[in-house]
Design an enzyme around this catalytic site. Sequence first.
Site, short mmCIF file in Angstrom:
data_model
loop_
_atom_site.label_atom_id
_atom_site.label_comp_id
_atom_site.label_asym_id
_atom_site.label_seq_id
_atom_site.Cartn_x
_atom_site.Cartn_y
_atom_site.Cartn_z
N ASN A 106 0.64 -1.11 -0.04
CA ASN A 106 0.10 0.16 -0.04
C ASN A 106 0.93 1.12 -0.14
O ASN A 106 1.45 1.65 1.37
CB ASN A 106 -0.79 0.00 1.43
CG ASN A 106 -1.61 1.35 1.54
OD1 ASN A 106 -1.80 1.99 0.37
ND2 ASN A 106 -2.14 1.44 2.43
N TRP A 107 0.99 1.73 -1.22
CA TRP A 107 1.90 2.89 -1.18
C TRP A 107 1.41 4.21 -0.73
O TRP A 107 2.29 5.17 -0.57
CB TRP A 107 2.43 3.32 -2.59
CG TRP A 107 3.01 2.00 -3.37
CD1 TRP A 107 3.41 0.86 -2.80
CD2 TRP A 107 3.52 1.98 -4.61
NE1 TRP A 107 4.04 -0.06 -3.70
CE2 TRP A 107 4.36 0.71 -4.82
CE3 TRP A 107 3.72 2.81 -5.80
CZ2 TRP A 107 4.85 0.54 -5.88
CZ3 TRP A 107 4.29 2.32 -6.92
CH2 TRP A 107 4.94 1.28 -7.18
N LYS A 108 0.22 4.25 -0.31
CA LYS A 108 -0.28 5.46 0.34
C LYS A 108 -0.06 6.61 -0.66
O LYS A 108 -0.11 6.58 -1.84
CB LYS A 108 0.10 5.75 1.67
CG LYS A 108 -0.02 4.59 2.44
CD LYS A 108 0.02 4.64 3.97
CE LYS A 108 -0.09 3.33 4.88
NZ LYS A 108 0.07 3.40 6.21
N HIS A 160 -9.33 1.70 4.88
CA HIS A 160 -8.25 1.78 5.72
C HIS A 160 -8.27 2.73 6.74
O HIS A 160 -8.98 3.74 6.81
CB HIS A 160 -6.96 2.37 4.70
CG HIS A 160 -5.71 2.04 5.25
ND1 HIS A 160 -5.29 3.16 5.93
CD2 HIS A 160 -4.56 1.18 5.02
CE1 HIS A 160 -3.97 2.94 6.32
NE2 HIS A 160 -3.66 1.60 5.83
N GLU A 189 -6.67 4.99 7.83
CA GLU A 189 -6.40 6.70 7.48
C GLU A 189 -7.62 7.15 6.89
O GLU A 189 -7.93 8.26 6.93
CB GLU A 189 -5.03 6.68 6.74
CG GLU A 189 -3.91 6.56 7.56
CD GLU A 189 -2.74 5.68 6.81
OE1 GLU A 189 -2.70 5.77 5.54
OE2 GLU A 189 -1.80 5.27 7.40
N GLU A 231 -5.37 -4.38 10.92
CA GLU A 231 -4.29 -3.51 11.02
C GLU A 231 -4.47 -2.55 12.23
O GLU A 231 -5.26 -1.63 12.40
CB GLU A 231 -4.32 -2.45 9.89
CG GLU A 231 -3.80 -3.28 8.49
CD GLU A 231 -3.67 -2.05 7.40
OE1 GLU A 231 -2.29 -2.31 7.00
OE2 GLU A 231 -4.28 -0.85 7.31
N GLY A 283 2.53 2.57 10.82
CA GLY A 283 3.76 3.73 10.56
C GLY A 283 4.32 3.97 11.67
O GLY A 283 5.14 4.93 11.77
N SER A 323 3.36 -1.82 10.56
CA SER A 323 4.86 -2.00 10.56
C SER A 323 5.41 -3.30 10.22
O SER A 323 6.33 -3.81 10.75
CB SER A 323 5.29 -1.53 11.87
OG SER A 323 4.83 -0.12 12.40
N GLY A 333 2.89 -0.89 4.27
CA GLY A 333 3.08 0.43 3.88
C GLY A 333 4.44 0.76 3.62
O GLY A 333 5.24 0.60 2.40
N GLY A 334 5.09 1.18 4.73
CA GLY A 334 6.56 1.80 4.71
C GLY A 334 7.56 0.70 3.83
O GLY A 334 8.27 1.28 3.19
P1 PGA Z 1 2.97 0.42 7.46
O1 PGA Z 1 1.36 0.73 7.12
O2 PGA Z 1 3.35 -0.97 7.03
O3 PGA Z 1 3.75 1.53 7.04
O4 PGA Z 1 2.70 0.35 9.09
C1 PGA Z 1 0.53 -0.33 6.66
C2 PGA Z 1 -0.79 0.15 6.42
O5 PGA Z 1 -1.10 1.28 6.75
O6 PGA Z 1 -1.49 -0.56 5.43
#
Ligand code: PGA
Length: 255
Positions: free
Chosen positions: A9-11, A97, A99, A169, A175, A215, A236-237
């Site tokens: 997930n590149w956000k 998600h 966010e 999640e 993050g 994470s 994500g990251g």
């Molecule tokens: P993260 O994000 O791996 O940077 O914690 C995961 C996500 O929000 O899908």
Amino acid sequence: MRRKLIAGNWKMNKDLQESEKLVSEIIAGLKKIEYDKSDVLICPSFVSLSDTYKQISGTPLNLGAQNMYFENEGAFTGEISANMIKSAGCKYVILGHSERRNIFHESDELINKKVIKAIDSKLTAILCVGEILEERESGKQNEVVKSQIEKGLAGVSSDKLINLVIAYEPVWAIGTGKNATPEEANEMHKFIREIISDLYNKNASDEMRILYGGSLNDKNCEELLSQSDIDGGLIGGASLKSESFLKIIETSNNI
Ligand code: PGA
């Protein structure tokens, strides 16, 4: 037997050129590793979808969007429909998600409409659920996740579940560098399976792919992904760098 799904997930990261570079690196890296037991998905920004689709054609990489709206078309400034993302090559869409829930105030009711639309459009919806820190600290995580799943899947019949993936999640792990312990995560995944079994049936629950996100990285992926009820990751990251993303894919295949 549930196939693992490793989803990046590149956000809101990577412009067109940066996306192209990362996709090239991933394609080149995949040629050097075994990953036949895992499905691999990347979810770039909307802007990069169509170029990425061209770039990944002929490779086993799958493409997904990070969101969509439930209406077909019309006066919804700034929104993107299921058909639009499909026409850009998407097979998957991330919905609900944290966010989207927390920054953009998406409700369970809105997310449910999106899930129904995505599934009816033959996209695979990745429904994200997870508790915030205060909810975990007050022991409410199961209640919160149960309610998100029940509301998110309202009106979704069992024959549609083939087009659904759930991502657990914990918001406090996203993050932050703080991941749930493998045991904590697996316990929640087991609980999610119980919810699906109660809402539908044991078979649906056994077949449901449940991803962990928060994470997840190349260092902790082995212990997380080797848990019995964790079927992959929403990353994500660590999906923004080809080395770490490829390492996670390779690890998932060896478990
Ligand atoms: P993260 O994000 O791996 O940077 O914690 C995961 C996500 O929000 O899908």
